[in-house]
Design an enzyme around this catalytic site. Structure first.
Site, mmCIF file in Angstrom:
data_model
loop_
_atom_site.group_PDB
_atom_site.id
_atom_site.type_symbol
_atom_site.label_atom_id
_atom_site.label_comp_id
_atom_site.label_asym_id
_atom_site.label_seq_id
_atom_site.Cartn_x
_atom_site.Cartn_y
_atom_site.Cartn_z
ATOM 1 N N TYR A 124 0.837 -1.197 0.000
ATOM 2 C CA TYR A 124 0.000 0.000 0.000
ATOM 3 C C TYR A 124 0.875 1.252 0.000
ATOM 4 C CZ TYR A 124 -3.876 -3.136 1.257
ATOM 5 O OH TYR A 124 -4.822 -4.137 1.268
ATOM 6 N N LYS A 169 6.241 -13.850 4.321
ATOM 7 C CA LYS A 169 6.368 -14.746 3.169
ATOM 8 C C LYS A 169 7.785 -14.617 2.610
ATOM 9 C CE LYS A 169 4.427 -17.673 0.228
ATOM 10 N NZ LYS A 169 4.064 -19.052 0.630
ATOM 11 N N ASP A 200 0.453 -18.019 4.216
ATOM 12 C CA ASP A 200 -0.556 -18.968 3.744
ATOM 13 C C ASP A 200 -0.849 -20.034 4.787
ATOM 14 O OD1 ASP A 200 2.088 -19.643 3.287
ATOM 15 O OD2 ASP A 200 1.763 -20.498 1.301
ATOM 16 N N ASP A 224 -4.159 -6.916 6.368
ATOM 17 C CA ASP A 224 -5.485 -6.535 5.878
ATOM 18 C C ASP A 224 -6.302 -7.789 5.561
ATOM 19 O OD1 ASP A 224 -7.618 -5.088 4.938
ATOM 20 O OD2 ASP A 224 -6.606 -4.317 3.166
ATOM 21 N N ASP A 228 -9.530 -9.348 7.993
ATOM 22 C CA ASP A 228 -10.871 -9.474 7.429
ATOM 23 C C ASP A 228 -11.330 -10.932 7.457
ATOM 24 O OD1 ASP A 228 -10.960 -6.793 6.963
ATOM 25 O OD2 ASP A 228 -11.423 -6.948 4.829
#
Length: 330
Positions: A124, A169, A200, A224, A228
């Site tokens: 972002y 990651k 993951d 993010d 969620d």
């Protein structure tokens, strides 16, 4: 104390008034500064947020924010991301804790953890180019950004179980190696027990074993997505609050979006916005914040709840019931 109140678009215009009614029940010495930002503002004026709006926000101490609908303009700059960057709100804090009697997709209620997300860089970053044949976004990971989010997470961990999980990651994204190394070093310096998990694998583990975690720290996009996703654990996006914290300012918003499909019907769930008021009061070090937990437990037990939770109450009725409980028990 000055609080900017931004209802935004869609259901933000319903849940924020309910949350403000709850806030008013505490009778704090607080100046509320209403601002109109978002899609409706853009339709009327051609801008979703002006420089003057941003200056007014900077004159406040904190922001209570509803939701905004993305403007269909290729040159549109996200209101939310702009505020986060301008106020340097580097720590996004999303508690994931079940409410009494509400079960999520797993049918469990034995968890209570917090996702702490770096909030100003990563994917972002806002550094990108959009083209016909090639589009790209630059992923930015800095030592400074990693250090301060790791420090925030470690300080929070010391207040709880002294247990930290670093999500990354780095086996594929080499930029994550810096984030991982800095988080490990910071946790060691703070004497915090830590482990790390690939993002993951973490998505699977949070669904299967949420009780294993306490403080989770990660980068912007991963945080993010995971936060969620974890709304499914508590039962609804309408139940999850968040805080964006910086050294000077704080910004509180429910995780859900503007939900235009249900806007204007008075059925949106205001509990996430009301829990944002709790986080605001906690940021102000107000012990009365705990009354909001008691009030929510009371209305859940009485089934004063919106249709998404199986009830028949309106958004405003839920807000009024929470506020009434607080007034009676202060």
């Amino acid at each position: 104390m000055k609080l900017a109140v931004i209802e935004g678009d869609g259901i933000g215009r319903e849940v924020i008034p309910a949350a403000v009614e709850v806030l008013d029940a505490f009778e704090l010495e607080l100046e509320k500064v209403p601002l109109e930002l978002g899609y409706a503002r853009w339709e009327r004026t051609g801008t979703a947020m002006s420089e003057e709006d941003l200056e007014i926000i900077k004159e406040c101490d904190a922001v209570l924010f509803g939701a905004v609908t993305t403007v269909p303009d290729p040159n549109y700059k996200s209101v939310l991301l702009t505020i986060r960057k301008e106020l340097d709100l580097y720590a996004n804090v999303r508690p994931v804790k079940p409410l009494p009697g509400i079960m999520g997709v797993t049918g469990r209620n034995d968890f209570d953890f917090i996702i702490v997300r770096e909030n100003t860089e990563g994917l972002y970053s806002g550094i990108e180019e959009i083209g016909h044949d090639l589009s790209w976004t630059k992923r930015v990971i800095t030592r400074k950004g990693s250090e301060r989010i790791a420090e925030y997470a470690c300080k929070l961990s010391k207040e709880r179980s002294n247990k930290l999980t670093i999500v990354h990651k780095s086996n594929v994204l080499k930029s994550d190696k810096l984030f991982l190394d800095v988080c490990r070093q910071t946790a060691s310096a703070y004497g915090v027990e830590y482990g790390d998990v690939l993002v993951d694998s973490m998505a699977y583990s949070l669904m299967m074993h949420p009780e294993k975690y306490d403080i989770v720290v990660t980068t912007n996009l991963f945080g993010d997505i995971l936060s969620d996703m974890c709304a499914a654990l508590v039962g609804s996006l309408g139940l999850v609050p968040s805080a964006n914290i910086g050294k000077k300012y704080a910004f509180f918003e429910p995780v859900h979006g503007s939900a235009p499909d249900i806007a204007g019907r008075g059925i949106s769930n205001p509990l996430a916005a009301i829990l944002c008021v709790k986080m605001f009061l906690e940021w102000m070090s107000k012990p009365e914040a705990l009354l909001i937990d008691d009030a929510i437990a009371d209305i859940l037990q009485k089934k004063t709840i919106t249709p998404d939770l199986g009830g028949r109450a309106s958004t405003a009725e839920v807000g009024h019931a929470v506020a009434k409980y607080i007034i009676q028990n202060l």
